[in-house]
Design an enzyme around this catalytic site. Sequence first.
Site, PDB file in Angstrom:
ATOM      1  N   CYS A  32       0.800  -1.228   0.000  1.00 42.77           N
ATOM      2  CA  CYS A  32       0.000   0.000   0.000  1.00 42.77           C
ATOM      3  C   CYS A  32       0.834   1.280   0.000  1.00 42.77           C
ATOM      4  CB  CYS A  32      -0.940   0.001   1.200  1.00 42.77           C
ATOM      5  SG  CYS A  32      -1.892  -1.515   1.364  1.00 42.77           S
ATOM      6  N   HIS A  87      -3.204   7.836   5.928  1.00 41.73           N
ATOM      7  CA  HIS A  87      -3.359   6.518   5.322  1.00 41.73           C
ATOM      8  C   HIS A  87      -4.785   6.044   5.584  1.00 41.73           C
ATOM      9  CE1 HIS A  87      -1.998   2.963   3.366  1.00 41.73           C
ATOM     10  NE2 HIS A  87      -2.272   2.181   4.402  1.00 41.73           N
ATOM     11  N   GLU A 119      -2.056   5.329  13.553  1.00 41.92           N
ATOM     12  CA  GLU A 119      -1.696   6.544  12.827  1.00 41.92           C
ATOM     13  C   GLU A 119      -2.000   7.790  13.653  1.00 41.92           C
ATOM     14  OE1 GLU A 119      -2.032   8.453   8.350  1.00 41.92           O
ATOM     15  OE2 GLU A 119      -3.424   6.863   8.927  1.00 41.92           O
ATOM     16  N   LYS A 135      -9.776   7.855   1.346  1.00 41.31           N
ATOM     17  CA  LYS A 135     -10.184   6.460   1.086  1.00 41.31           C
ATOM     18  C   LYS A 135     -11.657   6.262   1.396  1.00 41.31           C
ATOM     19  CE  LYS A 135      -5.755   4.074   1.892  1.00 41.31           C
ATOM     20  NZ  LYS A 135      -4.884   5.235   2.164  1.00 41.31           N
ATOM     21  N   HIS A 154      -9.636   2.024  -0.915  1.00 40.42           N
ATOM     22  CA  HIS A 154      -8.197   1.805  -0.785  1.00 40.42           C
ATOM     23  C   HIS A 154      -7.672   1.221  -2.093  1.00 40.42           C
ATOM     24  CE1 HIS A 154      -4.304   0.939   0.580  1.00 40.42           C
ATOM     25  NE2 HIS A 154      -4.565   0.420   1.772  1.00 40.42           N
ATOM     26  N   PHE A 201       1.485  -3.003   4.626  1.00 44.56           N
ATOM     27  CA  PHE A 201       1.831  -4.317   5.144  1.00 44.56           C
ATOM     28  C   PHE A 201       3.321  -4.569   4.913  1.00 44.56           C
ATOM     29  CE2 PHE A 201      -2.574  -6.533   4.635  1.00 44.56           C
ATOM     30  CZ  PHE A 201      -3.016  -5.897   5.773  1.00 44.56           C
TER      31      PHE A 201
END
Length: 402
Positions: A162, A294, A305, A326, A331, A390
Amino acid sequence: MRRVVITGAGTINALGLSVPETLAAMREGKCGIGPLEFRDVERLAIRIGGQVRGFEAEGRYNRQQIALYDRFTQFTLTAAREAIEQSGLTFTDDLAARAGVVLGTAGGGVSTWDDNYRAVYEEGKNRVHPFVVPKLMNNAAASHVSMEWNLRGPSFTVSTACASSNHAMAQAFAMVRSGRSPVMVTGGSESMLCFGGVKAWEGLRVMSRDACRPFSANRNGMVQGEGAGVFVFEDYEHARARGAEILCEVAGFAMTSDASDIVMPSKAGAARAMQGALADAGINREEVGYINAHGTGTAANDKTECAAVADVFGTHADRLMISSSKSMHGHIIGGTGAVELLACIMALRDGVIAPTIGYEEPDPECALDVVPNEAREAQVDVALSNAFAFGGMNAVLALRRA
């Protein structure tokens, strides 16, 4: 070290088939997430996503091109055309020899994988199209962009889940800033919205069945999207000499690794990336007005975050605006940072902050100004764009108003 500016932007995503359409949708707080439409969707538990609507490859590319272009490549070429046309650049002679392209994607030609696995395993076919490999490879989009616009400098693809787009744009920024290339075409794309792509993500049990609600206490997971964002990064003096319109300045970046867990994010890793981007840009934390988060809509990401932002910005965190687009476009995995960069440009250039839609219940662990549900007008001089992937891969870009 040269200054780096953005002189062209292009996109295609669930909110629109161009930058003007996308920014208008962000201003309106429009939701591009809806029911998925593709083969075998009824076999899925997750049936919503930020799917691109109204895009017909046959109207844009000929039959020979479609045989070579996976959907993620089609998206990339469409966005690249818009960005390069806006920049006004033509790549010939020395500029062509030095200009390049670096793009991000996590999955590459997932639709091509899906179609051909189906053909071989389900339908029993013993042959596949001879161009399957060049169609599905992760560098396909970057290669076709370089060929279409005669970009003969550094050209490659970055794949860090991502964070792929932000890592790619960071590499492009570094090349222009160092003087290696006067112009780089950069960004990212993804198209995982097919049966196999969504089925794989279902296994992680992080997907929402109804909506993406970042930072809201009743959030229940992320929602996948698809699309592309492509930009022209250019040496400031080069752009000024030709009278180019400048959208904003890319001021700095940083990349860190959590080195801790393959899926769980680390507050320390995210914080170090934000701190590093500020230091690289020579920006004080009090100068930052907006962060495009994010913000996936999962409990682990959102809380981590927000905690990292609080650590980095201290009391200034209460005066920051932080939103997750998002919630509107989904996403986009490896392409998400590129589409989200548009929200930063809109904040810096137009003074409009994209909202976090779907926000319903305050979460005490996300007690920041998340610009809930409605866009806001505000002058912003500096913005950050966060991407945390990830594998513990973190990449943050710092941008300044032109």
